[in-house]
Design a protein around this motif. Sequence first.
Motif, PDB file in Angstrom:
ATOM      1  N   VAL A  44       0.766  -1.134  -0.079  1.00  0.00           N
ATOM      2  CA  VAL A  44      -0.116  -0.044  -0.075  1.00  0.00           C
ATOM      3  C   VAL A  44       0.824   1.175  -0.043  1.00  0.00           C
ATOM      4  CG1 VAL A  44      -1.604   1.327   1.529  1.00  0.00           C
ATOM      5  CG2 VAL A  44      -1.965  -1.144   1.062  1.00  0.00           C
ATOM      6  N   ALA A  45       1.929   1.209   0.798  1.00  0.00           N
ATOM      7  CA  ALA A  45       2.746   2.477   0.758  1.00  0.00           C
ATOM      8  C   ALA A  45       3.553   2.745  -0.485  1.00  0.00           C
ATOM      9  CB  ALA A  45       3.792   2.226   1.863  1.00  0.00           C
ATOM     10  N   ALA A  46       4.007   1.536  -1.019  1.00  0.00           N
ATOM     11  CA  ALA A  46       4.345   1.550  -2.305  1.00  0.00           C
ATOM     12  C   ALA A  46       3.578   2.204  -3.425  1.00  0.00           C
ATOM     13  CB  ALA A  46       4.963   0.261  -3.005  1.00  0.00           C
ATOM     14  N   ALA A 301      -4.435  -8.963  11.967  1.00  0.00           N
ATOM     15  CA  ALA A 301      -5.593  -9.049  11.414  1.00  0.00           C
ATOM     16  C   ALA A 301      -5.636  -8.795   9.928  1.00  0.00           C
ATOM     17  CB  ALA A 301      -6.605  -8.040  11.865  1.00  0.00           C
ATOM     18  N   VAL A 302      -4.739  -7.650   9.529  1.00  0.00           N
ATOM     19  CA  VAL A 302      -4.631  -7.330   8.083  1.00  0.00           C
ATOM     20  C   VAL A 302      -3.999  -8.759   7.266  1.00  0.00           C
ATOM     21  CG1 VAL A 302      -3.428  -5.930   6.466  1.00  0.00           C
ATOM     22  CG2 VAL A 302      -4.582  -4.853   8.210  1.00  0.00           C
ATOM     23  N   ALA A 312      -9.246  -4.230  -1.303  1.00  0.00           N
ATOM     24  CA  ALA A 312      -9.687  -3.103  -0.750  1.00  0.00           C
ATOM     25  C   ALA A 312      -9.133  -1.847  -1.056  1.00  0.00           C
ATOM     26  CB  ALA A 312     -10.197  -3.196   0.716  1.00  0.00           C
ATOM     27  N   HIS A 313      -7.701  -1.910  -0.712  1.00  0.00           N
ATOM     28  CA  HIS A 313      -6.869  -0.658  -1.247  1.00  0.00           C
ATOM     29  C   HIS A 313      -7.044  -0.196  -2.667  1.00  0.00           C
ATOM     30  CE1 HIS A 313      -3.112  -2.426  -2.990  1.00  0.00           C
ATOM     31  NE2 HIS A 313      -2.587  -1.036  -3.253  1.00  0.00           N
ATOM     32  N   LEU A 314      -6.910  -1.267  -3.572  1.00  0.00           N
ATOM     33  CA  LEU A 314      -7.035  -1.059  -5.024  1.00  0.00           C
ATOM     34  C   LEU A 314      -8.385  -0.265  -5.219  1.00  0.00           C
ATOM     35  CD1 LEU A 314      -5.428  -4.079  -6.675  1.00  0.00           C
ATOM     36  CD2 LEU A 314      -4.506  -1.881  -6.445  1.00  0.00           C
ATOM     37  N   LEU A 336      -5.343   5.467   4.641  1.00  0.00           N
ATOM     38  CA  LEU A 336      -5.371   4.164   4.189  1.00  0.00           C
ATOM     39  C   LEU A 336      -4.938   3.194   4.887  1.00  0.00           C
ATOM     40  CD1 LEU A 336      -6.740   2.794   1.805  1.00  0.00           C
ATOM     41  CD2 LEU A 336      -4.739   3.010   0.547  1.00  0.00           C
ATOM     42  N   TRP A 337      -3.941   3.193   5.753  1.00  0.00           N
ATOM     43  CA  TRP A 337      -3.201   2.366   6.474  1.00  0.00           C
ATOM     44  C   TRP A 337      -4.372   2.315   7.736  1.00  0.00           C
ATOM     45  CZ3 TRP A 337       2.477   4.059   7.319  1.00  0.00           C
ATOM     46  CH2 TRP A 337       3.175   3.204   6.435  1.00  0.00           C
TER      47      TRP A 337
END
Length: 372
Positions: A44-46, A301-302, A312-314, A336-337
């Motif tokens: 996600v960070a990338a 949990a993630v 979800a992040h996409l 987002l995190w």
Amino acid sequence: MTADFSSPSIGRAGGDADAGAPRASAGRIGGLDLARGCAVLGMVAAHVGNDGTFSGPDGAWEWLWVSHGFPSALFAVLAGVSMSLMVTARGRIPWADVSRERLRATRIRIAVRAGILVVLGYALTALDTPVVVILANLGVMFVLALPLLRAPMWVLGTLGGVCIALGGWVARELALALPEVPVVGLLWSEHYPAIAWMGYICAGLIVGRLSMWSLRTVWILLATGVGALIVAYRLQALGVWEGLDPSGPWLTTEHHSYSPIEMLGNVGVAFGVIAACLVLVYPGHGVLGKVARTVLWPVTAVGAMALSAYVAHLLVIALVGSEMVWAPSNTALVALWLGLLVGCGLWRWFLGAGPLERVLTRLSSDAAERWA
């Protein structure tokens, strides 16, 4: 003497060692979920983090360079670990006792999951976000791993080494010689070429043969990881001494270059992260360990619902727009995190397995019962 993690539910989500999610799946290996959570949050960070690459130094977090290359490689290594653990029911069945029927059923489960990942990967790619989706490539790797589930360790090590050493070069040559072909072309695709990335899968298949509840495994992973990093960078230094270009395709450490040096270094980092995560969830640390496990619960949990979190992040990126990637903001990254940590933590606590994980489990298990 080898310290043992295997007393009641050590390092497992939902165990009695400390307060865990009441609906968490019994027998999950908490250290692997923690590592997988780190991999997802790193990817996600990338994608949306500002490390200064696109927007300059203002507001950039330079340390986010660690999110490029390493998390996705860790994700692939953990996929290999998971496949080995599927064969042995997360280590509860000794390898010598794995029956042909169980091995066949596991192969069917993995094959069905591979098909779902390929379809899901192409569907997410159709959203036309700037993100290169890894799922279809990972599905192809699952298929390639099917004949390797019972392969001897030396075969896995040799094949993994060949993929790391030559896979990037083979993929580039095939990409020049062959047209783009759906699914099959993922073997030599520009991003995440399965021919090269099977090196990560093989490394994970080997790790999955080890006991996840033994401190000996932690030391093996740490020693091997450090050794891989030393060998990688010594090989790079030797190549430079021989007159090779350090930024060329054989010696570069550029992320996603799929050079032998980059990939071997990624394996070393992945082993180190897995070892650290196994230790962090070890209940033998007393009060401090319980505090650490409580604090790290959302990340775990993630990892326990990694596919749902990744998708979800996409979807968030698709809804917000491409500027979330091309004009990244660390404010958006933190938001987002936090959304993933809170959302996955609450879902995991109250509902257990993630929504997409339930689909994968149900469809693959039904197929195995029908066809095994």
